[in-house]
Motif scaffolding. Structure first.
Motif, PDB file in Angstrom:
ATOM      1  N   MET A 163      20.171  14.060   2.935  1.00  0.00           N
ATOM      2  CA  MET A 163      19.859  14.818   4.149  1.00  0.00           C
ATOM      3  C   MET A 163      18.689  14.215   4.922  1.00  0.00           C
ATOM      4  N   LEU A 164      18.050  13.207   4.319  1.00  0.00           N
ATOM      5  CA  LEU A 164      16.925  12.548   4.977  1.00  0.00           C
ATOM      6  C   LEU A 164      16.997  11.070   4.643  1.00  0.00           C
ATOM      7  N   ASP A 165      17.097  10.247   5.659  1.00  0.00           N
ATOM      8  CA  ASP A 165      17.259   8.807   5.469  1.00  0.00           C
ATOM      9  C   ASP A 165      15.890   8.132   5.405  1.00  0.00           C
ATOM     10  N   SER A 166      15.234   8.274   4.279  1.00  0.00           N
ATOM     11  CA  SER A 166      13.923   7.649   4.086  1.00  0.00           C
ATOM     12  C   SER A 166      13.668   7.521   2.594  1.00  0.00           C
ATOM     13  N   ASP A 167      12.556   6.908   2.264  1.00  0.00           N
ATOM     14  CA  ASP A 167      12.159   6.779   0.852  1.00  0.00           C
ATOM     15  C   ASP A 167      10.646   6.985   0.761  1.00  0.00           C
ATOM     16  N   VAL A 168      10.211   8.090   1.358  1.00  0.00           N
ATOM     17  CA  VAL A 168       8.789   8.371   1.497  1.00  0.00           C
ATOM     18  C   VAL A 168       8.262   9.253   0.370  1.00  0.00           C
ATOM     19  N   ALA A 169       9.114  10.104  -0.188  1.00  0.00           N
ATOM     20  CA  ALA A 169       8.652  11.183  -1.070  1.00  0.00           C
ATOM     21  C   ALA A 169       7.815  10.689  -2.237  1.00  0.00           C
ATOM     22  N   VAL A 170       8.279   9.657  -2.933  1.00  0.00           N
ATOM     23  CA  VAL A 170       7.566   9.186  -4.118  1.00  0.00           C
ATOM     24  C   VAL A 170       6.212   8.602  -3.732  1.00  0.00           C
ATOM     25  N   ARG A 171       6.192   7.761  -2.693  1.00  0.00           N
ATOM     26  CA  ARG A 171       4.908   7.186  -2.266  1.00  0.00           C
ATOM     27  C   ARG A 171       3.946   8.280  -1.807  1.00  0.00           C
ATOM     28  N   ALA A 172       4.472   9.263  -1.089  1.00  0.00           N
ATOM     29  CA  ALA A 172       3.613  10.354  -0.618  1.00  0.00           C
ATOM     30  C   ALA A 172       3.062  11.155  -1.800  1.00  0.00           C
ATOM     31  N   ALA A 173       3.898  11.426  -2.794  1.00  0.00           N
ATOM     32  CA  ALA A 173       3.445  12.187  -3.960  1.00  0.00           C
ATOM     33  C   ALA A 173       2.380  11.414  -4.738  1.00  0.00           C
ATOM     34  N   LEU A 174       2.605  10.114  -4.924  1.00  0.00           N
ATOM     35  CA  LEU A 174       1.609   9.299  -5.618  1.00  0.00           C
ATOM     36  C   LEU A 174       0.300   9.246  -4.831  1.00  0.00           C
ATOM     37  N   SER A 175       0.411   9.220  -3.513  1.00  0.00           N
ATOM     38  CA  SER A 175      -0.789   9.216  -2.678  1.00  0.00           C
ATOM     39  C   SER A 175      -1.561  10.518  -2.823  1.00  0.00           C
ATOM     40  N   VAL A 176      -0.843  11.636  -2.834  1.00  0.00           N
ATOM     41  CA  VAL A 176      -1.489  12.941  -2.974  1.00  0.00           C
ATOM     42  C   VAL A 176      -2.221  13.038  -4.307  1.00  0.00           C
ATOM     43  N   ILE A 177      -1.561  12.611  -5.392  1.00  0.00           N
ATOM     44  CA  ILE A 177      -2.204  12.690  -6.706  1.00  0.00           C
ATOM     45  C   ILE A 177      -3.395  11.746  -6.785  1.00  0.00           C
ATOM     46  N   SER A 178      -3.275  10.577  -6.186  1.00  0.00           N
ATOM     47  CA  SER A 178      -4.408   9.639  -6.174  1.00  0.00           C
ATOM     48  C   SER A 178      -5.600  10.246  -5.448  1.00  0.00           C
ATOM     49  N   VAL A 179      -5.346  10.891  -4.318  1.00  0.00           N
ATOM     50  CA  VAL A 179      -6.427  11.543  -3.574  1.00  0.00           C
ATOM     51  C   VAL A 179      -6.989  12.714  -4.369  1.00  0.00           C
ATOM     52  N   LEU A 180      -6.114  13.466  -5.030  1.00  0.00           N
ATOM     53  CA  LEU A 180      -6.568  14.593  -5.848  1.00  0.00           C
ATOM     54  C   LEU A 180      -7.500  14.108  -6.959  1.00  0.00           C
ATOM     55  N   ILE A 181      -7.142  12.991  -7.605  1.00  0.00           N
ATOM     56  CA  ILE A 181      -7.991  12.440  -8.662  1.00  0.00           C
ATOM     57  C   ILE A 181      -9.293  11.911  -8.076  1.00  0.00           C
ATOM     58  N   ALA A 182      -9.200  11.275  -6.890  1.00  0.00           N
ATOM     59  CA  ALA A 182     -10.420  10.783  -6.238  1.00  0.00           C
ATOM     60  C   ALA A 182     -11.351  11.936  -5.892  1.00  0.00           C
ATOM     61  N   LEU A 183     -10.764  13.071  -5.503  1.00  0.00           N
ATOM     62  CA  LEU A 183     -11.563  14.241  -5.125  1.00  0.00           C
ATOM     63  C   LEU A 183     -12.169  14.926  -6.352  1.00  0.00           C
ATOM     64  N   ILE A 184     -11.308  15.298  -7.308  1.00  0.00           N
ATOM     65  CA  ILE A 184     -11.790  16.003  -8.502  1.00  0.00           C
ATOM     66  C   ILE A 184     -12.546  15.045  -9.420  1.00  0.00           C
ATOM     67  N   GLY A 185     -12.036  13.816  -9.554  1.00  0.00           N
ATOM     68  CA  GLY A 185     -12.735  12.829 -10.369  1.00  0.00           C
ATOM     69  C   GLY A 185     -14.116  12.539  -9.839  1.00  0.00           C
ATOM     70  N   GLY A 186     -14.261  12.622  -8.510  1.00  0.00           N
ATOM     71  CA  GLY A 186     -15.564  12.418  -7.903  1.00  0.00           C
ATOM     72  C   GLY A 186     -16.554  13.516  -8.235  1.00  0.00           C
ATOM     73  N   ARG A 187     -16.054  14.615  -8.768  1.00  0.00           N
ATOM     74  CA  ARG A 187     -16.934  15.690  -9.241  1.00  0.00           C
ATOM     75  C   ARG A 187     -17.203  15.566 -10.733  1.00  0.00           C
ATOM     76  N   ILE A 188     -16.111  15.474 -11.515  1.00  0.00           N
ATOM     77  CA  ILE A 188     -16.268  15.586 -12.962  1.00  0.00           C
ATOM     78  C   ILE A 188     -16.825  14.323 -13.603  1.00  0.00           C
ATOM     79  N   VAL A 189     -16.457  13.146 -13.092  1.00  0.00           N
ATOM     80  CA  VAL A 189     -16.944  11.914 -13.725  1.00  0.00           C
ATOM     81  C   VAL A 189     -18.464  11.804 -13.615  1.00  0.00           C
ATOM     82  N   PRO A 190     -19.055  11.893 -12.422  1.00  0.00           N
ATOM     83  CA  PRO A 190     -20.528  11.838 -12.372  1.00  0.00           C
ATOM     84  C   PRO A 190     -21.196  13.042 -13.018  1.00  0.00           C
ATOM     85  N   SER A 191     -20.536  14.214 -12.979  1.00  0.00           N
ATOM     86  CA  SER A 191     -21.120  15.412 -13.588  1.00  0.00           C
ATOM     87  C   SER A 191     -21.223  15.270 -15.103  1.00  0.00           C
ATOM     88  N   PHE A 192     -20.115  14.886 -15.751  1.00  0.00           N
ATOM     89  CA  PHE A 192     -20.134  14.724 -17.203  1.00  0.00           C
ATOM     90  C   PHE A 192     -21.042  13.556 -17.606  1.00  0.00           C
TER      91      PHE A 192
END
Length: 393
Positions: A163-192
């Protein structure tokens, strides 16, 4: 209606317990199944392309379980509200498991898409409701990222339905998780890291979050957004390489070499290191494919490296802490981290050296499964039993 104190079985008392256990079992079982299909062929009962199934389940199966376990455990600390437990938690776990069954079962494609999408949609609403109820607006971006992750899963199914002629979903999902880790990791890594440095009496301290971190996060988001939509080309490649270089500088500011004797802290820095490595490899694949001809090198640096190691690092630390155990990796934990790092390294190298590809993938898969077997046996047992009570406290 106010949520009541929980008095039932220990494994339904907090989200990390069953979700981390399910994530561990998923990491252990999925890769051998994928290796068999990769080397011997064969079809799935669902009729899905085996590569699509492997990609989907490692991202929207494994990672979804880790995210759910983390959020359902962290949000009560953020908001001061009681954790979701008992029957509501059991329903969430069963809904996640229902999605895994649908991805294998011979059911209509629309049923598979709809049923599998439910879990992340509901998790988004649960997280948003808790943050709103606790007026913890600082963590609203986390809810937004989980919502985007859910949207990525929906888009994945829409693409596979034609229904959608693209191949964006996987790259977008990996990008979101990478940003999520950059955001949360930026808190917990220096904190711990700070906590350990203070406890050990070391003078070094991570640089506090400032405008530099904001700029690096903004560039990382922009670079990954470009990669999601247009994974090839010089502009995308340059932004990815620059974001990777600045993420390395950001990591260096956290003084990760000082607590090298504490595996629980060191592994967080090693795991985060895969983010700049992955960004740089993706950048070269986009701008200079003659240097890095296969984008899968960067993709697996982010998946097997960053996401695999960071999730195991967080799950093992959280399991120890929330079950009343000493925050120490011990010999088992150290071997777990070393084996997982080696698995990720072999998988990235396999994508860089064509002659090594088949053997590298096989060795990486075997070590990956071994690492998760260790996690399930060692840490999984802790999730099923009550929190330890130290005498005299």
């Amino acid at each position: 209606m106010a949520r009541q104190q929980y008095h039932g079985p220990a494994f339904l008392s907090h989200g990390f317990r069953l979700f981390f256990l399910m994530a561990g079992l998923t990491g252990f079982l999925l890769v051998p199944g994928w290796l068999y299909l990769f080397f011997h062929g064969g079809t799935l009962p669902s009729g899905m392309v085996s590569l699509d199934w492997h990609i989907h389940e490692m991202i929207f199966g494994y990672l979804a379980a880790v995210i759910a376990g983390f959020l359902l455990t962290a949000i009560p600390n953020w908001t001061g509200r009681l954790p979701i437990s008992g029957a509501p938690l059991a329903c969430l776990v069963l809904l996640w498991f229902f999605g895994r069954v649908l991805m294998l079962a011979p059911v209509p494609d629309l049923v598979r898409a709809g049923g599998d999408s439910l879990f992340l949609i509901i998790m988004t609403f649960v997280a948003a409701r808790e943050v709103k109820a606790g007026k913890n607006w600082r963590n609203a971006p986390v809810c937004l990222l989980v919502g985007l992750f859910a949207l990525g899963n929906i888009t994945f199914h829409v693409e596979r339905l034609g229904m959608l002629d693209s191949d964006v979903a996987v790259r977008a999902a990996l990008s979101v998780i990478s940003v999520l880790i950059a955001l949360i990791g930026g808190r917990i890594v220096p904190s711990f890291t700070t906590n350990w440095l203070i406890k050990s009496g070391a003078a070094a301290r991570p640089v506090p979050f400032n405008s530099f971190d904001k700029a690096v996060l903004a560039l990382t988001v922009l670079a990954l957004a470009f990669w999601s939509m247009a994974p090839e080309g010089t502009p995308t490649g340059v932004m990815l390489i620059l974001a990777g270089a600045l993420q390395f500088v950001r990591l260096a500011r956290w003084q990760g070499w000082v607590p090298w004797r504490n595996a629980l802290v060191l592994v967080l820095h090693v795991a985060y290191l895969w983010l700049p490595v992955g960004l740089v490899l993706l950048g070269f694949a986009a701008a200079l494919p003659e240097v890095v001809p296969m984008p899968s090198a960067g993709i697996h640096a982010l998946t097997a490296g960053l996401m695999g190691m960071m999730t195991v690092a967080v799950m093992s630390r959280a399991t120890l802490g929330h079950t009343g155990r000493e925050l120490a990796a011990g010999a088992v934990g150290c071997w777990l981290y070393v084996i997982l790092f080696t698995a990720a390294l072999l998988r990235v190298v396999a994508s860089l050296i064509p002659e090594f590809y088949a053997s590298g993938v096989m060795m990486s898969g075997v070590l990956w499964s071994l690492a998760f077997l260790i996690f399930v046996v060692h840490y999984g047992a802790m999730t099923l039993t009550p929190r330890l009570v130290i005498k005299g406290t």
